[in-house]
Write a protein that holds these residues in place. Structure first.
Motif, mmCIF file in Angstrom:
data_model
loop_
_atom_site.group_PDB
_atom_site.id
_atom_site.type_symbol
_atom_site.label_atom_id
_atom_site.label_comp_id
_atom_site.label_asym_id
_atom_site.label_seq_id
_atom_site.Cartn_x
_atom_site.Cartn_y
_atom_site.Cartn_z
ATOM 1 N N ALA A 8 0.828 -1.215 0.000
ATOM 2 C CA ALA A 8 0.000 0.000 0.000
ATOM 3 C C ALA A 8 0.861 1.263 0.000
ATOM 4 O O ALA A 8 0.330 2.371 0.017
ATOM 5 C CB ALA A 8 -0.927 -0.007 1.211
ATOM 6 N N GLY A 9 2.180 1.106 0.001
ATOM 7 C CA GLY A 9 3.069 2.261 -0.070
ATOM 8 C C GLY A 9 3.562 2.780 1.264
ATOM 9 O O GLY A 9 4.139 3.867 1.337
ATOM 10 N N CYS A 10 3.355 2.024 2.320
ATOM 11 C CA CYS A 10 3.805 2.455 3.647
ATOM 12 C C CYS A 10 5.234 2.016 3.907
ATOM 13 O O CYS A 10 5.665 0.961 3.452
ATOM 14 C CB CYS A 10 2.906 1.864 4.733
ATOM 15 N N ASP A 11 5.954 2.822 4.661
ATOM 16 C CA ASP A 11 7.271 2.457 5.163
ATOM 17 C C ASP A 11 7.019 1.727 6.471
ATOM 18 O O ASP A 11 6.574 2.323 7.450
ATOM 19 C CB ASP A 11 8.103 3.715 5.389
ATOM 20 N N THR A 12 7.259 0.428 6.482
ATOM 21 C CA THR A 12 6.946 -0.399 7.642
ATOM 22 C C THR A 12 8.219 -0.760 8.382
ATOM 23 O O THR A 12 9.182 -1.219 7.781
ATOM 24 C CB THR A 12 6.234 -1.693 7.198
ATOM 25 N N ARG A 13 8.203 -0.521 9.683
ATOM 26 C CA ARG A 13 9.345 -0.894 10.524
ATOM 27 C C ARG A 13 8.842 -1.837 11.601
ATOM 28 O O ARG A 13 7.724 -1.700 12.094
ATOM 29 C CB ARG A 13 9.975 0.339 11.136
ATOM 30 N N ILE A 14 9.707 -2.759 11.968
ATOM 31 C CA ILE A 14 9.319 -3.822 12.892
ATOM 32 C C ILE A 14 10.152 -3.758 14.166
ATOM 33 O O ILE A 14 11.370 -3.624 14.115
ATOM 34 C CB ILE A 14 9.500 -5.201 12.216
ATOM 35 N N ALA A 15 9.459 -3.851 15.299
ATOM 36 C CA ALA A 15 10.115 -3.969 16.599
ATOM 37 C C ALA A 15 9.588 -5.261 17.230
ATOM 38 O O ALA A 15 8.385 -5.449 17.333
ATOM 39 C CB ALA A 15 9.791 -2.774 17.477
ATOM 40 N N HIS A 16 10.488 -6.128 17.616
ATOM 41 C CA HIS A 16 10.078 -7.429 18.136
ATOM 42 C C HIS A 16 9.737 -7.419 19.618
ATOM 43 O O HIS A 16 9.129 -8.353 20.124
ATOM 44 C CB HIS A 16 11.157 -8.475 17.836
ATOM 45 N N SER A 17 10.117 -6.354 20.318
ATOM 46 C CA SER A 17 9.807 -6.274 21.751
ATOM 47 C C SER A 17 9.223 -4.902 22.071
ATOM 48 O O SER A 17 9.372 -3.953 21.303
ATOM 49 C CB SER A 17 11.076 -6.488 22.586
ATOM 50 N N GLY A 18 8.598 -4.817 23.220
ATOM 51 C CA GLY A 18 8.029 -3.557 23.663
ATOM 52 C C GLY A 18 9.089 -2.492 23.879
ATOM 53 O O GLY A 18 8.919 -1.334 23.485
ATOM 54 N N THR A 19 10.200 -2.871 24.479
ATOM 55 C CA THR A 19 11.288 -1.927 24.750
ATOM 56 C C THR A 19 11.834 -1.352 23.446
ATOM 57 O O THR A 19 12.003 -0.142 23.303
ATOM 58 C CB THR A 19 12.420 -2.618 25.538
ATOM 59 N N GLU A 20 12.081 -2.223 22.490
ATOM 60 C CA GLU A 20 12.583 -1.784 21.180
ATOM 61 C C GLU A 20 11.553 -0.874 20.494
ATOM 62 O O GLU A 20 11.891 0.143 19.899
ATOM 63 C CB GLU A 20 12.866 -3.014 20.308
ATOM 64 N N GLY A 21 10.291 -1.234 20.598
ATOM 65 C CA GLY A 21 9.223 -0.444 19.992
ATOM 66 C C GLY A 21 9.122 0.955 20.577
ATOM 67 O O GLY A 21 8.980 1.937 19.843
ATOM 68 N N ILE A 22 9.184 1.057 21.896
ATOM 69 C CA ILE A 22 9.111 2.368 22.559
ATOM 70 C C ILE A 22 10.270 3.254 22.106
ATOM 71 O O ILE A 22 10.080 4.428 21.791
ATOM 72 C CB ILE A 22 9.106 2.202 24.095
ATOM 73 N N GLU A 23 11.473 2.686 22.048
ATOM 74 C CA GLU A 23 12.640 3.459 21.611
ATOM 75 C C GLU A 23 12.458 3.970 20.184
ATOM 76 O O GLU A 23 12.720 5.137 19.892
ATOM 77 C CB GLU A 23 13.907 2.606 21.710
ATOM 78 N N LEU A 24 11.999 3.095 19.283
ATOM 79 C CA LEU A 24 11.788 3.505 17.896
ATOM 80 C C LEU A 24 10.736 4.603 17.777
ATOM 81 O O LEU A 24 10.921 5.580 17.052
ATOM 82 C CB LEU A 24 11.356 2.296 17.047
ATOM 83 N N VAL A 25 9.635 4.446 18.491
ATOM 84 C CA VAL A 25 8.545 5.427 18.437
ATOM 85 C C VAL A 25 9.032 6.790 18.933
ATOM 86 O O VAL A 25 8.746 7.821 18.323
ATOM 87 C CB VAL A 25 7.321 4.939 19.246
ATOM 88 N N GLN A 26 9.778 6.805 20.025
ATOM 89 C CA GLN A 26 10.243 8.070 20.582
ATOM 90 C C GLN A 26 11.304 8.741 19.701
ATOM 91 O O GLN A 26 11.372 9.953 19.631
ATOM 92 C CB GLN A 26 10.763 7.860 22.003
ATOM 93 N N GLN A 27 12.098 7.939 19.014
ATOM 94 C CA GLN A 27 13.160 8.499 18.176
ATOM 95 C C GLN A 27 12.661 8.964 16.810
ATOM 96 O O GLN A 27 13.136 9.963 16.284
ATOM 97 C CB GLN A 27 14.274 7.472 17.960
ATOM 98 N N HIS A 28 11.701 8.233 16.219
ATOM 99 C CA HIS A 28 11.349 8.474 14.821
ATOM 100 C C HIS A 28 9.916 8.931 14.569
ATOM 101 O O HIS A 28 9.582 9.268 13.447
ATOM 102 C CB HIS A 28 11.635 7.219 13.994
ATOM 103 N N ARG A 29 9.064 8.903 15.562
ATOM 104 C CA ARG A 29 7.682 9.388 15.457
ATOM 105 C C ARG A 29 6.946 8.913 14.197
ATOM 106 O O ARG A 29 6.744 9.674 13.256
ATOM 107 C CB ARG A 29 7.663 10.895 15.556
ATOM 108 N N PRO A 30 6.504 7.676 14.175
ATOM 109 C CA PRO A 30 5.764 7.169 13.014
ATOM 110 C C PRO A 30 4.377 7.804 12.918
ATOM 111 O O PRO A 30 3.925 8.455 13.856
ATOM 112 C CB PRO A 30 5.645 5.673 13.318
#
Length: 127
Positions: free
Chosen positions: A48-70
Motif C-alpha cells: 500500500a506504499g507504507c514504510d513499515t518498521r518492525i520492533a520485536h519487543s516492547g522496549t525496542e518499539g518504545i525506543e523507535l517510536v520516541q526516536q522516529h515518530r511514526p
C-alpha cells in the motif's frame, strides 16, 4: 423531521472526525507481532506504499517510536517481556509520542482484554 431535512450544521454533530487519507499514512511501526501475522501485515502495508518498521519487543518499539515518530503504531497486546498495555501507557505518557495513533491487536478474543486497552486509552486522554 427526517435527517435529510436537517441543515448541514446539525449533521456535522453526528459525524466522526475525518480519517487521514491513506496517502497521508506513510510510516507504520509494528510492535510485538509475531510470525506469519507480522510478515503478512508488513507485506500488505508495504504494498500500500507504507514504510513499515518492525520492533520485536516492547522496549525496542518504545525506543523507535520516541526516536522516529511514526504516523501509526500497530501494537500486539500479548508480548512476553512487556505487554502491549504497558507499551501503550508509555507511548501515550510521553509528550513526544502522545498523539501518535495506536492500533492494538491480539489473538485473545476475551472482552476483558479489549476493555482493558480501552480503559487505559480513556485514562490517558483525561491526563
Amino acid at each position: 423531521m427526517s435527517i435529510s431535512s436537517l441543515p448541514d450544521a446539525h449533521l456535522r454533530v453526528f459525524t466522526r472526525p475525518p480519517v487521514p487519507a491513506p496517502e497521508a499514512i506513510r510510516t507504520v511501526y509494528l510492535i510485538g507481532i509475531c510470525g506469519t501475522a507480522m510478515a503478512t501485515l508488513a507485506a500488505l502495508l508495504n504494498k500500500a506504499g507504507c514504510d513499515t518498521r518492525i520492533a520485536h519487543s516492547g522496549t525496542e518499539g518504545i525506543e523507535l517510536v520516541q526516536q522516529h515518530r511514526p504516523h501509526v503504531v500497530v501494537l500486539d497486546i500479548g508480548m512476553p517481556e512487556m505487554d502491549g498495555y504497558e507499551v501503550l501507557q508509555r507511548i501515550k505518557g510521553d509528550d513526544v509520542s502522545r498523539n501518535i495513533p495506536v492500533i492494538m491487536i491480539s489473538a485473545h478474543s476475551e472482552l476483558e482484554s479489549v476493555a482493558r486497552g480501552l480503559v487505559q486509552l480513556r485514562v490517558q486522554r483525561r491526563l
